[in-house]
Design an enzyme around this catalytic site. Structure first.
Site, PDB file in Angstrom:
ATOM      1  N   SER A   1      40.590  31.619  30.565  1.00  0.00           N
ATOM      2  CA  SER A   1      39.964  32.912  30.273  1.00  0.00           C
ATOM      3  C   SER A   1      40.273  33.277  28.831  1.00  0.00           C
ATOM      4  O   SER A   1      41.245  32.777  28.251  1.00  0.00           O
ATOM      5  CB  SER A   1      40.532  33.980  31.212  1.00  0.00           C
ATOM      6  OG  SER A   1      40.167  35.288  30.806  1.00  0.00           O
TER       7      SER A   1
ATOM      8  N   TYR B   1      47.934  38.514  34.928  1.00  0.00           N
ATOM      9  CA  TYR B   1      46.743  37.660  34.908  1.00  0.00           C
ATOM     10  C   TYR B   1      46.721  36.815  33.640  1.00  0.00           C
ATOM     11  O   TYR B   1      46.486  35.603  33.692  1.00  0.00           O
ATOM     12  CB  TYR B   1      45.482  38.521  34.995  1.00  0.00           C
ATOM     13  CG  TYR B   1      44.200  37.720  34.893  1.00  0.00           C
ATOM     14  CD1 TYR B   1      43.824  36.859  35.904  1.00  0.00           C
ATOM     15  CD2 TYR B   1      43.370  37.830  33.770  1.00  0.00           C
ATOM     16  CE1 TYR B   1      42.652  36.117  35.816  1.00  0.00           C
ATOM     17  CE2 TYR B   1      42.209  37.102  33.678  1.00  0.00           C
ATOM     18  CZ  TYR B   1      41.846  36.241  34.695  1.00  0.00           C
ATOM     19  OH  TYR B   1      40.700  35.507  34.602  1.00  0.00           O
TER      20      TYR B   1
END
Length: 252
Positions: free
Chosen positions: A147, A161
Site C-alpha cells: 500500500s 496498518y
C-alpha cells in the site's frame, strides 16, 4: 509490443488470495481474459463460485477453494490445488488484506492481531507454500500487495496498518534478494482503489474518515489489475520489483 507481452500471461497458472472481491476478483477476471488459469482462495466460497462461473462462461480456466489466509494449512492446500489441477504454479498473488483504522489510544488489540495475522502472516504462509514449488521448477513469481501506507506512515489512525504494509515491503524485498536469480518478486503499492478494504474499520470516526477519503480519491480496481498484468507479462529476465500507483488527486 503489448500484444507480444500478453503472450507471456497466456498459459500461466496464477494463485490469488482474497479472490472473492475487490482487487483479487478484478485481477482474476483480467488475467483469465488474457489466457491465464486462475486459482482463487477466500473465505466466501459462494462468491468464489460465482466468479468462477463467469470466468468459465467466458472461456477461461479457473479453480476455487475456501481459504482463510490465517491458516497455514489452508494456504498450502490452495497452492497445492493449483499444482494438482494445472501441473504447475507460475505466480502467487498475496492479496488478502485488512485495513482497520483507529488511533493507537483506542487499543483495539484484536484488530491489530487480525491485521498482523492477515497482512503479514498470511503473506508468509503464501511464500512458505509456493517457494519450494518455485525452487523445484526453477521459476516462479511472487506478487505481494502492499500500500502507499507502506511507503509513508498513515497516521493518526493507520499506524498499525502501515506497520503491516511496511513489513510486506521488507519481506518482499528480502525475498527478492534471497531468491531473485530465478524467482521474481514484485511489490504492488496502491493508493485509494475501489475495494472492500475500506470497510474494515470498526472505529466510528476511523470508518467515517476512510469513507470520506475514498469517496474523494478512489479509482477503479482495474488500475491495479493492469499493473499486476504488466509485472507478470515481462520476459523472464525482467523483474518489476515495485509499482506504486495512486489516484492523480490523492495527495499522500
Amino acid at each position: 509490443m503489448s500484444s507480444v507481452l500478453a503472450n507471456n500471461i497466456s498459459g500461466k497458472v496464477v494463485v490469488i488470495t482474497g479472490g472473492s472481491s475487490g482487487l483479487g476478483e478484478t485481477t482474476a477476471r483480467h488475467l483469465a481474459s488474457l489466457g491465464a488459469s486462475v486459482v482463487l482462495g477466500a473465505r466466501r466460497i459462494d462468491k468464489l463460485e460465482a466468479i468462477a462461473a463467469d470466468i468459465r462462461t467466458a472461456g477461461g480456466e479457473v479453480a476455487v477453494q475456501a481459504t482463510d489466509v490465517t491458516s497455514q494449512d489452508e494456504v498450502k492446500a490452495l497452492v497445492n490445488l493449483a499444482q494438482e489441477r494445472f501441473g504447475k504454479v507460475d505466480v502467487v498473488i498475496n492479496n488478502a488484506g485488512l485495513m482497520a483504522i483507529a488511533p493507537l489510544a483506542e487499543t483495539r488489540v484484536d484488530e491489530w492481531d487480525r491485521m498482523i495475522d492477515i497482512n503479514v502472516k498470511g503473506l508468509l504462509y503464501g511464500v512458505a507454500a509456493a517457494l519450494p514449488i518455485f525452487q523445484a521448477q526453477g521459476t516462479g513469481h511472487f506478487i505481494n500487495i502492499s500500500s502507499v501506507a507502506g511507503v509513508k506512515v498513515f497516521s493518526p489512525g493507520g499506524t498499525v496498518y502501515s506497520g503491516t504494509k511496511f513489513a510486506v515491503r521488507a519481506i518482499a524485498e528480502g525475498l527478492r534478494h534471497e531468491v531473485g536469480g530465478e524467482i521474481r518478486s514484485t511489490i504492488i503499492s496502491p493508493g485509494a482503489i475501489e475495494s472492500e478494504l475500506k470497510h474494515g474499520s470498526s472505529d466510528t470516526q476511523g470508518a467515517a474518515f476512510v469513507k470520506d477519503f475514498y469517496q474523494q480519491n478512489e479509482i477503479p480496481s482495474e488500475s491495479v489489475a493492469r499493473a499486476i498484468a504488466y509485472a507478470i507479462e515481462q520476459p523472464a529476465d525482467v523483474d518489476i520489483n515495485e509499482i506504486v500507483l495512486r489516484p492523480t488527486v490523492q495527495e499522500f
